[in-house]
Design an enzyme around this catalytic site. Sequence first.
Site, PDB file in Angstrom:
ATOM      1  N   ASP A 299      82.096 -53.964 -41.002  1.00 59.52           N
ATOM      2  CA  ASP A 299      82.638 -55.105 -40.535  1.00 59.52           C
ATOM      3  C   ASP A 299      81.889 -55.756 -39.506  1.00 59.52           C
ATOM      4  O   ASP A 299      80.904 -55.993 -39.749  1.00 59.52           O
ATOM      5  CB  ASP A 299      84.013 -54.695 -40.374  1.00 59.52           C
TER       6      ASP A 299
ATOM      7  N   ASP B  17      83.120 -46.998 -46.459  1.00 57.77           N
ATOM      8  CA  ASP B  17      84.172 -47.761 -47.024  1.00 57.77           C
ATOM      9  C   ASP B  17      83.928 -49.341 -46.774  1.00 57.77           C
ATOM     10  O   ASP B  17      83.688 -50.068 -47.818  1.00 57.77           O
ATOM     11  CB  ASP B  17      85.403 -47.411 -46.818  1.00 57.77           C
TER      12      ASP B  17
ATOM     13  N   VAL C 233      91.669 -55.734 -45.660  1.00 58.49           N
ATOM     14  CA  VAL C 233      91.908 -55.287 -46.985  1.00 58.49           C
ATOM     15  C   VAL C 233      92.188 -53.852 -47.077  1.00 58.49           C
ATOM     16  O   VAL C 233      91.917 -53.112 -46.135  1.00 58.49           O
ATOM     17  CB  VAL C 233      90.602 -55.400 -47.791  1.00 58.49           C
TER      18      VAL C 233
ATOM     19  N   ASP D 148      92.836 -48.096 -45.603  1.00 55.01           N
ATOM     20  CA  ASP D 148      94.228 -47.878 -45.259  1.00 55.01           C
ATOM     21  C   ASP D 148      94.676 -48.797 -44.264  1.00 55.01           C
ATOM     22  O   ASP D 148      93.807 -49.733 -43.776  1.00 55.01           O
ATOM     23  CB  ASP D 148      94.339 -46.553 -44.484  1.00 55.01           C
TER      24      ASP D 148
ATOM     25  N   LYS E  80      87.994 -41.091 -43.278  1.00 56.39           N
ATOM     26  CA  LYS E  80      88.514 -40.695 -44.556  1.00 56.39           C
ATOM     27  C   LYS E  80      88.366 -41.797 -45.790  1.00 56.39           C
ATOM     28  O   LYS E  80      88.387 -41.792 -46.690  1.00 56.39           O
ATOM     29  CB  LYS E  80      90.041 -40.510 -44.320  1.00 56.39           C
TER      30      LYS E  80
END
Length: 189
Positions: free
Chosen positions: A109, A106, A161, A167, A49
């Site tokens: 990492d 998004d 973050v 989220d 999401k």
Amino acid sequence: MVTMQLEFEQDIAQVLLTQEQIAVRVAELGAQISVDYAGKELMLICILKGANIFLADLARQITLPLSYDFVAVSSYGADTKSSGVVRILKDLDESVESKHVLVVEDIVDTGLTLRLSYLLENLRSRRAASVKVCTLLDKPSRRRMDVPVDYYGFQVEDRFVVGYGLDYGGKYRNLPYVGVLKPEIYGGG
Ligand code: 5GP
């Protein structure tokens, strides 16, 4: 721009990227993508999401005709990490065949969940004309598995973050900026 007072803003220790910084960078990315994909059939694929807010802003900064679709894949479960098995929870509605696909993420990492590489392989096997990756945030210092990042908004250091789609426990996605949570919120303080 209207400044909003959000109820949970008190949970944020530091604003890392302001709404204005994000808007400027997303416009730059949109302009670059518009040049790079000129004359090609572009399809954005948003990984749900976290990337949905980035997708909505980025799509409106691209001046080419395009389509977009959404995919959800299992992530960050213990299973995913140990087995490398990724499940598609929500598949694409449209075919990617012969389209130039840009996967919108998004944050990249560690790359360890294999989510992205699995998805890229999967899209290639469906005969996309090309498959590239655009991520809002990149944490290169954390990378443990090679993931091709073709476009990134910002490189960030190793901090957890939230905001602008990202989220913590399902919250903070609607913060208009990217910030760092106070340690006491995630049990670190
Ligand atoms: P990785 O690249 O480690 O395999 O995982 C990437 C995913 O982990 C992202 O799509 C996101 O869901 C989650 N993630 C990684 N770092 C952060 C972070 O700093 N904040 C948030 N909210 N999620 C993160």
